[in-house]
Design an enzyme around this catalytic site. Structure first.
Site, short mmCIF file in Angstrom:
data_model
loop_
_atom_site.label_atom_id
_atom_site.label_comp_id
_atom_site.label_asym_id
_atom_site.label_seq_id
_atom_site.Cartn_x
_atom_site.Cartn_y
_atom_site.Cartn_z
N GLY A 189 -65.93 41.63 -15.27
CA GLY A 189 -65.73 40.74 -16.30
C GLY A 189 -64.45 39.93 -16.17
O GLY A 189 -64.22 38.73 -16.35
N ASN A 190 -63.13 40.66 -15.69
CA ASN A 190 -61.90 40.18 -15.44
C ASN A 190 -61.97 39.26 -14.31
O ASN A 190 -61.12 38.64 -13.92
CB ASN A 190 -61.02 41.24 -15.45
N LYS A 235 -63.40 50.96 -24.95
CA LYS A 235 -63.72 49.89 -24.09
C LYS A 235 -62.84 48.70 -24.47
O LYS A 235 -63.07 47.92 -25.54
CB LYS A 235 -65.26 49.60 -24.38
N LYS A 247 -69.80 48.20 -17.78
CA LYS A 247 -70.87 47.74 -16.71
C LYS A 247 -70.97 48.81 -15.37
O LYS A 247 -71.91 48.60 -14.95
CB LYS A 247 -70.47 46.37 -16.44
N LYS A 300 -65.25 52.97 -12.09
CA LYS A 300 -65.93 52.59 -10.99
C LYS A 300 -66.23 53.87 -10.07
O LYS A 300 -67.15 54.04 -9.30
CB LYS A 300 -64.99 51.47 -10.45
#
Ligand SMILES: Nc1ncnc2c1ncn2[C@@H]1O[C@H](COP(=O)(O)OP(=O)(O)O)[C@@H](O)[C@H]1O
Ligand SMILES: NC(=O)OP(=O)(O)O
Length: 312
Positions: free
Chosen positions: A11-12, A129, A213, A275
């Site tokens: 998103g970043n 989050k 995500k 991740k």
């Protein structure tokens, strides 16, 4: 049989550091990601795209709160669904335009995706989050007091609001995603980690949370038996001792290495941590490999020239 690559875009990366997140900026940033992704489809891969929504869903929530008393409010799950639609649209149109320019013919579909979570997930009691804009420490403390929300420091980049982030358990639209992939569509799915829902008897019900995500992308990759889970982020490779004098970038990690470095605290919870957890989950539960790299290194990483590969 074509190889299937699930590619997660942060998103970043869609709203970059220092940007306000205008629609023009988001279109421009996404457009930059299109060619490397299309290079992959041209090289014979079936691509499934997933994306974050942290900055965007926080902005939708701010709009909902600002309009309080004027228009009926939306709960957070509906805010997340909005970002799946708006970001899916931006990605679809950008890919479409690049495909036209390059003479590539491929169908694209964004799937509004629900993801089942457990209502008793400890994440509901402990919001982690980060969403929306970054604030100074002082402004964050004021917002926390005024709105009765939790604000936390986010990986050295400032303070942000945090919301619950339960673990994704099941992809409701799994069959739809699978069939589209099998029919050669470029699929965009689990945007923003998917819309969090819980099972209520036979029915589904939305819950107020934002799923990570990276975790949701691992679930998709696992559920559709993808060959690769590729997590795109701000760095071409994962490092140990990141940002320190003895920093060392890693070309490959076995599951055991990844787990050991994770336990040693090499991967912070708000940034690289999820991740690595996602990569471990995917590699552990199937036959595929995970790769963490940046968008400009995508092709090279698949050839094994850069990126960090997580293998069994
Ligand atoms: N061990 C590490 N190796 C490489 N990068 C790291 C590490 N620890 C933290 N980072 C930072 O984490 C960032 C990725 O997290 P983040 O920006 O939150 O992800 P996203 O791309 O999904 O928005 C990297 O760009 C890097 O700045
Ligand atoms: N939902 C989610 O994980 O978004 P970001 O990647 O923007 O944090």
């Amino acid at each position: 049989m074509k190889k299937v690559a699930v590619i997660a875009i942060g998103g970043n990366a869609i709203i970059q550091e220092g940007q306000r997140g205008t629609i023009e900026e988001q279109f421009e940033n996404i457009l930059q990601s299109c060619d490397p992704i299309l290079d992959l489809t041209e090289a014979g891969y079936n691509v499934v795209l997933t994306h974050g929504n942290g900055p965007q869903v926080g902005n939708v929530l701010l709009k909902v709160e600002a309009a309080n008393g004027i228009v009926p409010p939306y709960p957070l799950d509906v805010c997340g669904a909005e970002t799946q639609g708006s970001l899916g649209y931006i990605i679809q149109q950008s890919l479409y335009n690049r495909m036209k320019a390059r003479g590539i013919k491929k169908d694209i579909a964004t799937v509004v995706t629900q993801v089942v979570v457990d209502e008793k997930d400890p994440g509901f009691e402990n919001p982690t989050k980060p969403i929306g804009p970054f604030y100074t420490k002082e402004r964050a403390a004021e917002i926390a007091r005024e709105k009765k929300v939790v604000m936390t420091e986010d990986s050295g980049r400032g303070y942000r609001r945090v919301v619950p982030s339960p673990q994704p358990l099941e992809l409701v639209e799994k069959e739809a995603v699978k069939r589209l992939v099998d029919n050669d569509f470029l699929v965009i799915t689990v945007g923003g980690g998917g819309i969090p829902v819980v099972k209520d008897g036979e029915n589904l019900r939305g819950v107020e949370a934002v799923i990570d995500k990276d975790h949701a992308s691992a679930l998709v990759a696992q559920e559709i038996n993808a060959n690769y889970l590729i997590v795109l982020t701000g760095v071409p490779q994962v490092a140990i001792n990141f940002g320190k004098e003895n920093q060392e970038f890693l070309k490959e990690m076995t599951l055991a290495d990844a787990k050991r470095h994770f336990e040693e605290g090499q991967f912070p919870p708000g940034s690289m941590g999820p991740k690595i957890e996602a990569a471990i989950r995917f590699v552990e539960n199937g036959e595929g490999e995970a790769i963490i790299t940046s968008i400009d290194k995508l092709q090279e990483a698949l050839k094994g020239e850069t990126g960090t590969r997580i293998i069994k």
